[in-house]
Design a protein around this motif. Structure first.
Motif, PDB file in Angstrom:
ATOM      1  N   ASP A 117       0.843  -0.914   0.025  1.00  0.00           N
ATOM      2  CA  ASP A 117      -0.075   0.122   0.055  1.00  0.00           C
ATOM      3  C   ASP A 117       0.824   1.300  -0.040  1.00  0.00           C
ATOM      4  O   ASP A 117       0.389   2.587   0.023  1.00  0.00           O
ATOM      5  CB  ASP A 117      -0.937   0.025   1.178  1.00  0.00           C
ATOM      6  CG  ASP A 117      -0.212   0.093   2.374  1.00  0.00           C
ATOM      7  OD1 ASP A 117       1.078  -0.465   2.455  1.00  0.00           O
ATOM      8  OD2 ASP A 117      -0.690   0.745   3.482  1.00  0.00           O
ATOM      9  N   SER A 118       1.971   0.973   0.184  1.00  0.00           N
ATOM     10  CA  SER A 118       3.230   2.377   0.198  1.00  0.00           C
ATOM     11  C   SER A 118       4.007   2.053  -0.964  1.00  0.00           C
ATOM     12  O   SER A 118       4.799   2.792  -1.076  1.00  0.00           O
ATOM     13  CB  SER A 118       3.858   2.353   1.372  1.00  0.00           C
ATOM     14  OG  SER A 118       3.003   2.492   2.513  1.00  0.00           O
ATOM     15  N   CYS A 119       3.662   1.328  -1.936  1.00  0.00           N
ATOM     16  CA  CYS A 119       4.427   1.004  -3.180  1.00  0.00           C
ATOM     17  C   CYS A 119       4.003   1.960  -4.567  1.00  0.00           C
ATOM     18  O   CYS A 119       3.065   2.312  -4.666  1.00  0.00           O
ATOM     19  CB  CYS A 119       4.592  -0.062  -3.832  1.00  0.00           C
ATOM     20  SG  CYS A 119       6.038  -1.180  -2.531  1.00  0.00           S
ATOM     21  N   GLY A 120       4.796   2.654  -5.195  1.00  0.00           N
ATOM     22  CA  GLY A 120       4.564   3.425  -6.452  1.00  0.00           C
ATOM     23  C   GLY A 120       3.944   2.439  -7.347  1.00  0.00           C
ATOM     24  O   GLY A 120       4.220   1.425  -7.462  1.00  0.00           O
ATOM     25  N   GLY A 121       3.359   3.403  -8.338  1.00  0.00           N
ATOM     26  CA  GLY A 121       2.650   2.368  -9.507  1.00  0.00           C
ATOM     27  C   GLY A 121       3.545   2.022 -10.529  1.00  0.00           C
ATOM     28  O   GLY A 121       3.395   0.644 -11.024  1.00  0.00           O
ATOM     29  N   ALA A 122       4.865   2.418 -10.694  1.00  0.00           N
ATOM     30  CA  ALA A 122       5.669   1.878 -11.701  1.00  0.00           C
ATOM     31  C   ALA A 122       6.494   0.811 -10.991  1.00  0.00           C
ATOM     32  O   ALA A 122       7.160  -0.132 -11.791  1.00  0.00           O
ATOM     33  CB  ALA A 122       6.765   3.003 -12.307  1.00  0.00           C
ATOM     34  N   ALA A 123       6.339   0.544  -9.621  1.00  0.00           N
ATOM     35  CA  ALA A 123       7.289  -0.564  -8.973  1.00  0.00           C
ATOM     36  C   ALA A 123       6.539  -1.786  -9.143  1.00  0.00           C
ATOM     37  O   ALA A 123       7.170  -2.610  -9.217  1.00  0.00           O
ATOM     38  CB  ALA A 123       7.347  -0.050  -7.518  1.00  0.00           C
ATOM     39  N   PHE A 124       5.308  -1.691  -9.827  1.00  0.00           N
ATOM     40  CA  PHE A 124       4.522  -3.125  -9.951  1.00  0.00           C
ATOM     41  C   PHE A 124       3.963  -3.242 -11.366  1.00  0.00           C
ATOM     42  O   PHE A 124       3.063  -3.865 -11.562  1.00  0.00           O
ATOM     43  CB  PHE A 124       3.078  -2.895  -9.055  1.00  0.00           C
ATOM     44  CG  PHE A 124       3.502  -3.068  -7.643  1.00  0.00           C
ATOM     45  CD1 PHE A 124       3.975  -4.400  -7.268  1.00  0.00           C
ATOM     46  CD2 PHE A 124       3.923  -2.001  -6.881  1.00  0.00           C
ATOM     47  CE1 PHE A 124       4.307  -4.550  -5.810  1.00  0.00           C
ATOM     48  CE2 PHE A 124       4.117  -2.397  -5.489  1.00  0.00           C
ATOM     49  CZ  PHE A 124       4.264  -3.514  -5.015  1.00  0.00           C
ATOM     50  N   CYS A 125       5.038  -2.522 -12.263  1.00  0.00           N
ATOM     51  CA  CYS A 125       4.486  -2.809 -13.653  1.00  0.00           C
ATOM     52  C   CYS A 125       4.799  -4.481 -14.032  1.00  0.00           C
ATOM     53  O   CYS A 125       3.926  -4.923 -15.061  1.00  0.00           O
ATOM     54  CB  CYS A 125       5.536  -2.212 -14.465  1.00  0.00           C
ATOM     55  SG  CYS A 125       5.167  -0.222 -14.647  1.00  0.00           S
ATOM     56  N   PHE A 126       5.863  -4.963 -13.377  1.00  0.00           N
ATOM     57  CA  PHE A 126       6.014  -6.507 -13.822  1.00  0.00           C
ATOM     58  C   PHE A 126       4.980  -7.542 -13.335  1.00  0.00           C
ATOM     59  O   PHE A 126       4.488  -7.018 -12.006  1.00  0.00           O
ATOM     60  CB  PHE A 126       7.446  -6.716 -13.465  1.00  0.00           C
ATOM     61  CG  PHE A 126       7.705  -8.134 -13.249  1.00  0.00           C
ATOM     62  CD1 PHE A 126       8.154  -8.553 -14.619  1.00  0.00           C
ATOM     63  CD2 PHE A 126       7.605  -9.026 -12.285  1.00  0.00           C
ATOM     64  CE1 PHE A 126       8.469  -9.923 -14.592  1.00  0.00           C
ATOM     65  CE2 PHE A 126       7.975 -10.471 -12.347  1.00  0.00           C
ATOM     66  CZ  PHE A 126       8.214 -10.768 -13.639  1.00  0.00           C
TER      67      PHE A 126
END
Length: 135
Positions: free
Chosen positions: A82-91
């Protein structure tokens, strides 16, 4: 000075270039933080670089910041999704669309922001601070 070097870059291009350099400098074979899976990290890192190539300037124009895109929780890193940015989860998917508040992925998921962005820092800052603590 050559004509190529004299070409002015927009502020968005400079910012995206800075972010690209920070992600690119992260070792693809060393897990950057807790919550990152080592066997997936090389592809996840590449996905962030691909995101910047495809969407970086658009993201800056929409008001996205380094924390909103590449943030991780300052203590729990990627363990606090919930504290991670959107591009950190592209994969393992790619970005299909984005607006000022959402990132839409090709797999149908949508990043709607962080619960508390003040608790997050860019991934590369987390890595540097972890190295400094380790001595």
């Amino acid at each position: 000075m050559s004509a190529a070097r004299a070409v002015a870059r927009s502020p968005a291009q400079v910012l995206v270039g800075d972010w690209f350099a920070e992600i690119d400098a992260l070792d693809p074979w060393v897990r950057p933080c807790q919550g990152a899976v080592i066997r997936q990290w090389p592809r996840a890192r590449q996905s962030m670089l691909d995101f910047l190539d495809a969407w970086g300037e658009t993201a800056v124009g929409l008001g996205w910041t380094d924390v909103r895109l590449f943030g991780v929780h300052r203590l729990a890193a990627m363990d606090r999704v919930d504290s991670c940015g959107g591009a950190a989860f592209c994969f393992p998917t790619v970005v299909e669309a984005m607006d000022a508040h959402h990132i839409h992925y090709a797999n149908g998921l949508v990043h709607r922001g962080m619960t508390n962005p003040a608790d997050s820092i860019p991934l590369w800052e987390f890595v540097r601070s972890a190295r400094a603590r380790a001595g």
